[in-house]
Each structure stands twice: as structure tokens, then as C-alpha cells.
Write a protein that holds these residues in place. Structure first.
Motif, PDB file in Angstrom:
ATOM      1  N   PRO A  24     -13.497  25.824 -13.427  1.00  0.00           N
ATOM      2  CA  PRO A  24     -14.333  25.616 -14.615  1.00  0.00           C
ATOM      3  C   PRO A  24     -15.813  25.730 -14.251  1.00  0.00           C
ATOM      4  O   PRO A  24     -16.214  25.330 -13.163  1.00  0.00           O
ATOM      5  CB  PRO A  24     -13.973  24.197 -15.058  1.00  0.00           C
ATOM      6  N   GLN A  25     -16.595  26.287 -15.193  1.00  0.00           N
ATOM      7  CA  GLN A  25     -18.006  26.525 -14.920  1.00  0.00           C
ATOM      8  C   GLN A  25     -18.891  25.349 -15.339  1.00  0.00           C
ATOM      9  O   GLN A  25     -19.886  25.067 -14.701  1.00  0.00           O
ATOM     10  CB  GLN A  25     -18.476  27.794 -15.651  1.00  0.00           C
ATOM     11  N   GLN A  26     -18.493  24.700 -16.440  1.00  0.00           N
ATOM     12  CA  GLN A  26     -19.368  23.656 -16.995  1.00  0.00           C
ATOM     13  C   GLN A  26     -18.995  22.272 -16.447  1.00  0.00           C
ATOM     14  O   GLN A  26     -17.820  21.980 -16.226  1.00  0.00           O
ATOM     15  CB  GLN A  26     -19.250  23.639 -18.526  1.00  0.00           C
ATOM     16  N   GLU A  27     -20.024  21.451 -16.289  1.00  0.00           N
ATOM     17  CA  GLU A  27     -19.788  20.095 -15.785  1.00  0.00           C
ATOM     18  C   GLU A  27     -18.837  19.311 -16.690  1.00  0.00           C
ATOM     19  O   GLU A  27     -17.943  18.612 -16.231  1.00  0.00           O
ATOM     20  CB  GLU A  27     -21.124  19.323 -15.675  1.00  0.00           C
ATOM     21  N   ARG A  28     -19.072  19.460 -18.024  1.00  0.00           N
ATOM     22  CA  ARG A  28     -18.249  18.694 -18.966  1.00  0.00           C
ATOM     23  C   ARG A  28     -16.788  19.110 -18.887  1.00  0.00           C
ATOM     24  O   ARG A  28     -15.883  18.293 -19.023  1.00  0.00           O
ATOM     25  CB  ARG A  28     -18.773  18.883 -20.392  1.00  0.00           C
ATOM     26  N   LEU A  73     -11.297  17.954 -17.232  1.00  0.00           N
ATOM     27  CA  LEU A  73     -10.084  18.399 -16.538  1.00  0.00           C
ATOM     28  C   LEU A  73      -9.683  17.433 -15.428  1.00  0.00           C
ATOM     29  O   LEU A  73      -8.501  17.189 -15.201  1.00  0.00           O
ATOM     30  CB  LEU A  73     -10.284  19.811 -15.968  1.00  0.00           C
ATOM     31  N   SER A  74     -10.672  16.869 -14.776  1.00  0.00           N
ATOM     32  CA  SER A  74     -10.347  15.940 -13.695  1.00  0.00           C
ATOM     33  C   SER A  74      -9.595  14.723 -14.227  1.00  0.00           C
ATOM     34  O   SER A  74      -8.829  14.089 -13.521  1.00  0.00           O
ATOM     35  CB  SER A  74     -11.632  15.488 -12.977  1.00  0.00           C
ATOM     36  N   LYS A  75      -9.814  14.434 -15.534  1.00  0.00           N
ATOM     37  CA  LYS A  75      -9.120  13.302 -16.130  1.00  0.00           C
ATOM     38  C   LYS A  75      -7.707  13.634 -16.582  1.00  0.00           C
ATOM     39  O   LYS A  75      -6.820  12.800 -16.562  1.00  0.00           O
ATOM     40  CB  LYS A  75      -9.920  12.752 -17.327  1.00  0.00           C
TER      41      LYS A  75
END
Ligand SMILES: Nc1ncnc2c1ncn2[C@@H]1O[C@H](COP(=O)(O)OP(=O)(O)OP(=O)(O)O)[C@@H](O)[C@H]1O
Ligand SMILES: [Mg+2]
Lengths: 218, 240
Positions: free
Chosen positions: B227-231, B236-238
Motif C-alpha cells: 500500500p502507498q498511503q499511510e492510512r 490493513l495492519s488492523k
């Protein structure tokens, strides 16, 4: 106290006539009231406030004023205005219908609004128009839920039809008053009237309970 | 097939969709993911005109459905929708659920609608439930009926709003299986879901929404793995 059953027996044919008229008046009132009430209830829930306003006004007026006042307005005002002369039975039917329509409109409104929003959305998402969705999806479900409160309204109406005695519609209570006047008796005529009303409401409750149970098991 | 241009949607002061631009090709399966409240359902509901849009345009096969001149009901016939809570008609049997809209809206004969309905029920594996009432079905069965009901109108696009979120875990698979089959047959689909496995396997494209915007979109593999965006990374990490 000397309770005169013989006087009651003498008046029995009149009470019987009165009972038939009471049943007829309340049946007409509930049927016409249901048709009007559906129309008024639907009118009240349209999005357009301007269209909804007169229906809301109607409901507020008929629920916010005494039935007796409405009966007088219809008997001495509306019916003579429309037909040139008044008629107690006609005025009775009109007054009961207009009054019950207001209560039934609220029953319809509550019934329709108790149906999950998802039902309307599912119907609309299938391409049905608002009217088609109402007719085939919302109303059939709402009617089922409306039966108990409609039954209640019928019972209330049946009892309230006794008010029509004051405009001399010859229903049960009219004959009670006639008998009281003729013999200067209180208990015989009014207990008889009470007893007949009780029989009617208990039978009606019984029928309605059975209907409700039948619908629940479907 | 679907083109969403500068779509904005507010509920009162609450701007839920801020500026959505989206283009969906025929036969494409687009999966929409994002945190709760990000506007995923609202987007689908706008595409199906269950919500009036505040600003922007939505075109389906070149027709602007937000144009008042176009018949909303006609537009909706082309777009099928499957809801989280099924929304089957409880007073009708399964087959009647499937027949209602085709007979009343498309004016198909009852016989043709029934035949088509049975065929669709067979497809979702519920032919034997044709005469059952929805209340007697399991959640997974209900949702399969709901999919068949939407298909009965022969829509060009199917929208799914979290079709498996209300289901017991053990029946999620049977619903996803039907959706997979549908995708394989070339149905254009927009699917809001938390089923990342489904997104990866069936999705042609994944859209990540947050705060009323499309934050990022890409092929599933790219979006999930890099993924490119921080958000997007945080989200996704969640969930992965
Ligand atoms: N009918 C409505 N009236 C007012 N606000 C609404 C309405 N529908 C949705 N909202 C608001 O819009 C925002 C987005 O809602 P939406 O249902 O689109 O989110 P979502 O991404 O589908 O979330 P979830 O994953 O929880 O389903 C929320 O803040 C919600 O409170
Ligand atoms: Mg949602």
C-alpha cells in the motif's frame, strides 16, 4: 328493591332492534373509517409537508375534540348543510366514520412505519415504484400488525356509538333512555343496556383473539 | 459501465462523501474496503439512488441517473442490490420473493417468472426451498435467496453491501461461493466487504475508502502487499 324483569321483557323487542342498529352503526363506522383512515394515514406520511398538513390537521381535530361535540356538529351542521335536513342514523354513521378514521389513520401510520426500512429499500432496489412497494410489500405486512389495534378501535367505537342516543338514533342506549322515561326506572333499562354492550364487546374480543392467534401461526 | 464523477453526499451538515470519482468497467469486480463510517454503504446506496445525491453525477452505461428527467425506477431495474440484513419479504415464500419484481415491474408472466426463479434457486443451491418462507431459512440461505432475487431482474450490475457481515462464520463460505460463481460468469460487481480473502481472490480492483474519500485503489495484490498511503497501511495492519 323490586327488580322488574317483566318490564325488560316488554322492552326486549326494542332492545333487539337497538342492538342490530348498534352493530350496524359501528360496523359501518369501522368500515368507512378504515377506508378513510388508510387514505388519511398515507396522506400524513408523505414527504411533502404541504400535502401532509391537512391530513395532520384532520387527525388532530378529530382526536382532540370530544366525540359528542363532533356528533352535534355533524347532526345539526354537516348533514343538514349537505342534504337539507338531518337524519340521526345517517349523521351517526358519518360522525362515527369521521371520528374512527382519525384513530385508524394513526393505526395505519404506526403500522406502516413499524415495517423495517430495509423492506422498502429492497423493493425499490428491485425497480418497484413507491406505490408498487407499498401495495405488494409494505401494506400486506403492516395490515397484519394493524389487526389488534383495529380490533380495539372497533370495540371503542361500539361503546361510543351509545352517544348517538342523544341525537335520537334508535340504538341500544336510545331504548334504554326511552324505557327509563316511560317507567321512571333506572336499574332495569341501564343495566340491560350495559349487559347487551358487555355481550357484544366480549364476543368481539373473543373473535379478535382467535383471528390474532390464527395470523400469528401463519 | 458505471462512472461516478465528483460525487458528494451530505446528511445535514455531515459530509459523508466528499469527492468520489470512480469508473467501473463491464465484468469488473470492484471490492470496497475501509473503516466503519467511511461512506462505503452510502456510496453503494447513491449508485442505486436509495440516497439522493448532493452533488456530482453517476452514469450507468452513459445515462446520467442523477438527471431528474430519467426514470429512477427504470434505472434501478438495471442495478441489483444485496443488503447486509437480506431484507427478504417475510410474507412471501422464497419463489414469490423471486417472482414479485419480474411480474410487477417487468410484467413477465407468472409462469416465466417461476421458471426463471427456479433456475436461479438451483444456481444458488436452494431449489428445494422454493415454497419455504424466509423465516425458516438460515442466514446463509437467506442471503443466497436475496442474491437470486436480485438476479431475477436480470440486472447489469450487482451491488453487495457487506453481504456476509450478519452471517455465522460457518455459512459465510456458501454465500461467497455464489458470489464467486457470479463473478466468473462475468457479472459486473461492486462489493463492500471485510472478507479480504474474497477481495484477493475475486476482486479485479480494491478501493480503500476513508473519511469520505477514495484514498487508494489498486489491484488486490498490490494494494494488500504494498500500500502507498499511510492510512491504507494503518487500516490493513488492523484487518489483515
Ligand atoms: N440516513 C443517514 N442519516 C444521517 N447520517 C447517515 C445516514 N446514513 C449514514 N450516515 C452517516 O454517514 C457516515 C457514513 O456511513 P456509511 O454507512 O456509509 O459508512 P460505512 O462505511 O458503510 O460504515 P460501516 O462499515 O459501519 O457499514 C456515518 O457517519 C453515518 O453516521
Ligand atoms: Mg456500511
Amino acid at each position: 328493591m323490586n327488580f322488574r324483569f317483566d318490564l325488560i321483557a316488554e322492552y326486549a323487542p326494542f332492545f333487539l332492534q337497538g342492538t342490530l342498529l348498534t352493530i350496524g352503526l359501528s360496523l359501518a363506522g369501522i368500515l368507512i373509517g378504515t377506508v378513510l383512515g388508510l387514505f388519511i394515514g398515507l396522506g400524513k406520511i408523505v414527504q411533502n409537508k404541504l400535502i401532509a398538513f391537512p391530513f395532520t390537521l384532520y387527525i388532530t381535530f378529530f382526536r382532540g375534540t370530544p366525540l359528542l361535540v363532533q356528533i352535534f356538529l355533524v347532526h345539526f351542521g354537516l348533514v343538514p348543510f349537505l342534504f337539507g335536513e338531518t337524519n340521526a342514523i345517517l349523521a351517526g354513521i358519518v360522525a362515527l366514520s369521521l371520528n374512527s378514521a382519525a384513530y385508524i389513520a394513526e393505526i395505519f401510520r404506526a403500522g406502516i412505519q413499524s415495517i423495517d426500512r430495509g423492506q422498502m429499500e429492497a423493493a425499490r432496489s428491485l425497480g418497484m415504484s413507491n406505490v408498487q412497494a407499498m401495495r405488494h410489500v409494505i401494506l400486506p405486512q403492516a395490515f397484519k400488525r394493524m389487526i389488534p389495534p383495529l380490533g380495539n378501535e372497533f370495540i371503542v367505537l361500539l361503546k361510543d356509538s351509545s352517544l348517538l342516543a342523544v341525537i335520537t338514533a334508535p340504538e341500544i342506549m336510545y331504548w334504554g333512555r326511552a324505557m327509563a322515561g316511560q317507567y321512571y326506572k333506572v336499574w332495569e333499562p341501564y343495566l340491560t343496556a350495559a349487559f347487551i354492550y358487555l355481550i357484544l364487546t366480549i364476543s368481539l374480543t373473543f373473535v379478535l383473539n382467535r383471528l390474532e392467534r390464527r395470523l400469528k401461526t401463519d | 459501465m458505471i462512472k461516478v464523477e465528483n460525487l458528494k453526499k451530505s446528511f445535514g451538515d455531515n459530509e459523508v462523501l466528499k469527492d468520489i470519482n470512480l469508473s467501473i468497467e463491464p465484468q469488473e469486480v470492484v471490492v470496497v474496503i475501509g473503516p466503519s463510517g467511511s461512506g462505503k454503504s452510502t456510496l453503494l446506496r447513491c449508485i442505486n439512488l436509495l440516497e439522493s445525491i448532493t452533488d456530482g453525477h453517476i452514469l450507468i452505461e452513459g445515462t446520467d441517473i442523477t438527471d431528474k428527467k430519467n426514470d429512477i425506477n427504470k434505472m434501478r431495474q438495471e442495478v441489483g442490490m444485496v443488503f447486509q440484513h437480506f431484507n427478504l419479504f417475510p410474507h412471501k415464500t422464497v419463489i414469490q420473493n423471486l417472482m414479485l419484481a419480474p411480474t410487477k415491474v417487468r410484467k413477465v408472466s407468472a409462469e416465466a417468472a417461476r421458471n426463471k426463479g427456479i433456475e436461479l434457486l438451483r444456481k444458488v443451491g436452494l431449489e428445494e426451498k422454493a415454497d419455504a418462507y424466509p423465516s425458516s431459512l438460515s442466514g446463509g440461505q437467506k442471503q443466497r435467496v436475496a442474491i437470486a432475487r436480485a438476479l431475477a431482474m436480470e440486472p447489469k450490475i450487482m451491488l453487495f453491501d457487506e453481504p456476509t457481515s450478519a452471517l455465522d462464520p460457518e455459512v459465510v463460505g456458501e454465500v461467497l461461493e455464489v458470489m464467486k460463481q457470479l463473478a466468473k460468469e462475468g457479472m459486473t460487481m461492486v462489493v463492500v466487504t471485510h472478507e479480504m480473502g474474497f477481495a484477493r481472490e475475486v476482486g479485479d480492483r480494491v478501493i480503500f475508502m476513508d473519511g469520505g474519500y477514495i484514498v487508494e485503489e489498486n489491484e488486490p495484490k498490490q494494494l494488500f502487499e504494498s500500500p502507498q498511503q499511510e492510512r491504507t497501511k494503518a487500516f490493513l495492519s488492523k484487518v489483515l
